[in-house]
Enzyme design. Structure first.
Site, PDB file in Angstrom:
ATOM      1  CB  CYS A   7    -115.943 -78.564   7.061  1.00  0.00           C
ATOM      2  SG  CYS A   7    -115.079 -76.984   7.126  1.00  0.00           S
TER       3      CYS A   7
ATOM      4  CB  ALA B  67    -113.871 -75.928   3.404  1.00  0.00           C
TER       5      ALA B  67
ATOM      6  NE  ARG C  86    -111.158 -72.788  -4.536  1.00  0.00           N
ATOM      7  CZ  ARG C  86    -112.060 -71.887  -4.925  1.00  0.00           C
ATOM      8  NH1 ARG C  86    -111.996 -70.649  -4.498  1.00  0.00           N
ATOM      9  NH2 ARG C  86    -113.011 -72.237  -5.741  1.00  0.00           N
TER      10      ARG C  86
ATOM     11  CG  HIS D  49    -120.303 -75.206  -2.766  1.00  0.00           C
ATOM     12  ND1 HIS D  49    -120.179 -76.455  -3.320  1.00  0.00           N
ATOM     13  CD2 HIS D  49    -119.037 -74.811  -2.479  1.00  0.00           C
ATOM     14  CE1 HIS D  49    -118.910 -76.796  -3.382  1.00  0.00           C
ATOM     15  NE2 HIS D  49    -118.205 -75.823  -2.871  1.00  0.00           N
TER      16      HIS D  49
HETATM   17 FE1  CFM Z   1    -116.523 -76.303  -8.444  1.00  0.00          FE
HETATM   18 FE2  CFM Z   1    -114.854 -78.065  -8.351  1.00  0.00          FE
HETATM   19 FE3  CFM Z   1    -115.672 -76.784  -6.143  1.00  0.00          FE
HETATM   20 FE4  CFM Z   1    -114.198 -75.511  -8.012  1.00  0.00          FE
HETATM   21 FE5  CFM Z   1    -111.853 -75.940  -6.707  1.00  0.00          FE
HETATM   22 FE6  CFM Z   1    -112.573 -78.500  -7.040  1.00  0.00          FE
HETATM   23 FE7  CFM Z   1    -113.327 -77.239  -4.844  1.00  0.00          FE
HETATM   24 MO1  CFM Z   1    -110.793 -77.797  -5.250  1.00  0.00          MO
HETATM   25  S1  CFM Z   1    -114.786 -76.519  -9.755  1.00  0.00           S
HETATM   26  S2  CFM Z   1    -115.917 -74.878  -6.911  1.00  0.00           S
HETATM   27  S3  CFM Z   1    -112.385 -74.297  -8.022  1.00  0.00           S
HETATM   28  S4  CFM Z   1    -116.690 -78.193  -7.377  1.00  0.00           S
HETATM   29  S5  CFM Z   1    -110.749 -77.530  -7.525  1.00  0.00           S
HETATM   30  S6  CFM Z   1    -113.581 -79.740  -8.631  1.00  0.00           S
HETATM   31  S7  CFM Z   1    -112.615 -79.208  -5.044  1.00  0.00           S
HETATM   32  S8  CFM Z   1    -111.753 -75.814  -4.594  1.00  0.00           S
HETATM   33  S9  CFM Z   1    -115.291 -76.911  -3.969  1.00  0.00           S
END
Ligand code: CFM
Length: 536
Positions: free
Chosen positions: A50, A53, A84, A186
């Site tokens: 989500c 997250a 994580r 993000h």
């Molecule tokens: Fe970038 Fe990723 Fe992500 Fe990531 Fe991660 Fe990920 Fe993630 Mo899991 S590199 S920041 S450190 S998009 S492994 S492939 S899914 S936490 S949101």
């Protein structure tokens, strides 16, 4: 029927119509466009997370000297704590206290009465409490779903905290339901960083050439490896966004010369906004993979264009390669010709293909949970992406050049010359151009499709996460988690490549399965009698 059609054939026509746009086979000329960043179909077991997250868990969570208060019911906090592997080392502060809050979990633990009467009072109390016990440099507030529904004004509370409590405080309205996945979170985190933190410090870099590493979350220690290499080359790392990073450093990031972008998906907004506001160029680097890591270091040398720096970088690369050569050759001899399928969040399915190439492992299937079209097809499609209701919900900030700090490091001609040399300057070409014809790409891959693709494509290794790992593992395919590295790592950098090769060889050549006999091979699992006969 080709592989894609075989897998999607089981769907109803409505679901088929949707999913067929999210799955492409690369050899088909007509299939170069992929649908992405749209809502998952209700009922399909998606692997996405989500908005909260993405904001709290992914981008803000690793900032070690920030005390992050989760404003919401306790369950949201529970699922953001310790899940994580973003590592960080505590820095000593005032010579007496380690300044890291990664091991703590702060929550307002909203109850029914807070939902009915409002939770702002409780949030204020939590801020006072956290401040009096920990004296953090900064407090961040992250809200979860109910807060958005009842309308608590967390931004007003943050302002109150700065004025009354006297602590730097930033609020993030990252309620879980916003957007279609963690990707929305993000963006919200990026907006807060540019608005409230970047540009507020004044500590100049220590060396002539300096960078920030963006989109590096120090999973299993990857960021430390990237930092070690850059520092060995004589380049100052001003800040890391955000693995092992700190508020203390991020506020000075506008004073660095260049940004290196590891994960484009999670941090491209900061890279773009820093370019507009401070004139800071960014290079799409990748420290995962032997070749890519060397190229990233060389690209940095090319950007600064200093011959002494470039030869120092060559020395470092030669030395690092020399140290790993025997191991890589041995692991490559064991791994050559194997095939892999990858399914991770929004950038690793691309980066890890580069590392797999180093061992001559071919990728037959790659997918992302929540990437956007530009992560697959490159930023050249950005103008072609039409915003929908879900993406319009997320604020998009436009920034103006900063009067004091805007600087231009290279002329347009110099930039053009760099691009012609193959440096991905202020650009990202995406995952597709680096994949072979015949490979399949699936966006928002679900449980059903995972199982079917694995059955048909029979890869030797399936790289994914905890949610989909065991289906593959129990069916006898080697599974490695690319989110957490199954508690191994680092996998980035030259040394990381050795760890990766070792883990794969260990997994593929461990004869564990041959020691186990399925119980139904010896003992019948059903008892019955012959029809029409009396049991005696
Ligand atoms: Fe970038 Fe990723 Fe992500 Fe990531 Fe991660 Fe990920 Fe993630 Mo899991 S590199 S920041 S450190 S998009 S492994 S492939 S899914 S936490 S949101």
């Amino acid at each position: 029927m080709d592989v894609k059609e075989k897998v999607l054939d089981r769907y109803s026509s409505k679901v088929y119509k949707n999913r067929k746009q999210h799955v492409i086979t690369l050899e088909k000329a007509e299939e170069t466009k992929i649908a992405a960043n749209t809502r998952a179909i209700p009922g399909i077991i998606t692997q996405r997370g989500c908005c909260y997250a993405g904001c709290k868990g992914v981008v803000l969570g690793p900032i070690k000297d920030a005390a992050i208060i989760v404003h919401g019911p306790i369950g949201c906090s529970f699922y953001s704590w310790g899940t994580r592997r973003h590592k960080a080392q505590a820095d000593e502060k005032n010579d007496e206290k380690a300044d890291s809050y990664l091991e703590y979990c702060f929550s307002t633990d909203m109850q029914e009465s807070d939902i009915v009467f409002g939770g702002e009072k409780k949030l204020k109390k939590a801020i006072e409490e956290v401040n009096s016990i920990f004296h953090p440099s900064i407090i961040m507030i992250c809200s979860t779903c109910p807060v958005g529904l009842i309308g608590d004004d967390i931004h007003a509370v943050a302002k109150w905290a700065e004025e009354t409590v006297g602590v730097k405080c930033i609020a993030f309205s990252c309620e879980g339901y916003k957007g279609v996945s963690q990707s929305a979170g993000h963006h919200i985190a990026n907006n807060g960083l540019i608005r409230h933190i970047i540009g507020t410090g004044d500590k100049e870099p220590e060396k002539r050439y300096s960078v920030n590493i963006l989109g590096e979350y120090n999973i299993g220690g990857d960021g430390w490896e990237a930092e070690r290499l850059l520092k060995r080359c004589g380049i100052d790392v001003v800040s890391v966004f955000t693995g092992g990073g700190s508020y203390r450093d991020i506020k000075n990031s506008h004073l660095a010369n260049l940004n290196l972008v590891q994960c484009h998906r999670s941090i491209n907004y900061v890279a773009d906004m820093m370019k507009d506001k401070y004139g800071t160029d960014w290079i799409k680097g990748n420290f995962v993979g032997v070749e890519s890591c060397a190229k990233t270091l060389r690209d940095v040398g090319e950007y600064f264009g200093d011959e002494a720096l470039k030869s120092r970088i060559e020395e470092v690369i030669a030395d690092e390669l020399d140290a790993i050569a025997d191991d890589i050759e041995y692991y490559k001899s064991k791994l050559k010709g194997k095939t892999a399928a990858l399914y991770v969040g929004g950038s690793r399915s691309h980066h890890y293909q580069m590392l797999l190439n180093d061992f001559s492992i071919r990728t037959v299937l790659a997918g992302y949970e929540f990437a956007h079209r530009d992560d697959y097809e490159g930023r050249c499609v950005l103008d072609d992406i039409k915003p929908d209701a879900d993406s319009k919900n997320i604020e998009s900030i436009t920034v103006e050049p900063d009067e004091k700090f805007f600087k231009i490091y290279l002329t347009e001609e110099q930039k053009q010359a760099l691009i012609e040399k193959g440096v991905e300057l202020n650009d990202y070409a995406g995952m597709i151009p680096e994949m072979e014809n015949g490979a399949i790409i699936s966006d928002d891959l679900n449980h059903y499709e995972t199982e079917e693709f694995l059955k048909i494509l029979k890869p030797d290794i399936f790289f994914s996460g905890i949610k989909d790992k065991f289906v593959a593992q129990k069916s006898g395919i080697l599974s490695r988690q690319l989110h957490s590295y199954d508690y191994s790592g680092p996998y980035a950098g030259f040394r990381g490549a050795v760890n990766f090769g070792r883990d794969l060889v260990m997994g593929l050549y461990t004869p564990a399965w041959s020691y186990i006999k399925a119980p139904w091979k010896d003992v019948p699992i059903l008892n019955g009698v012959m029809g029409g006969e009396e049991a005696c």
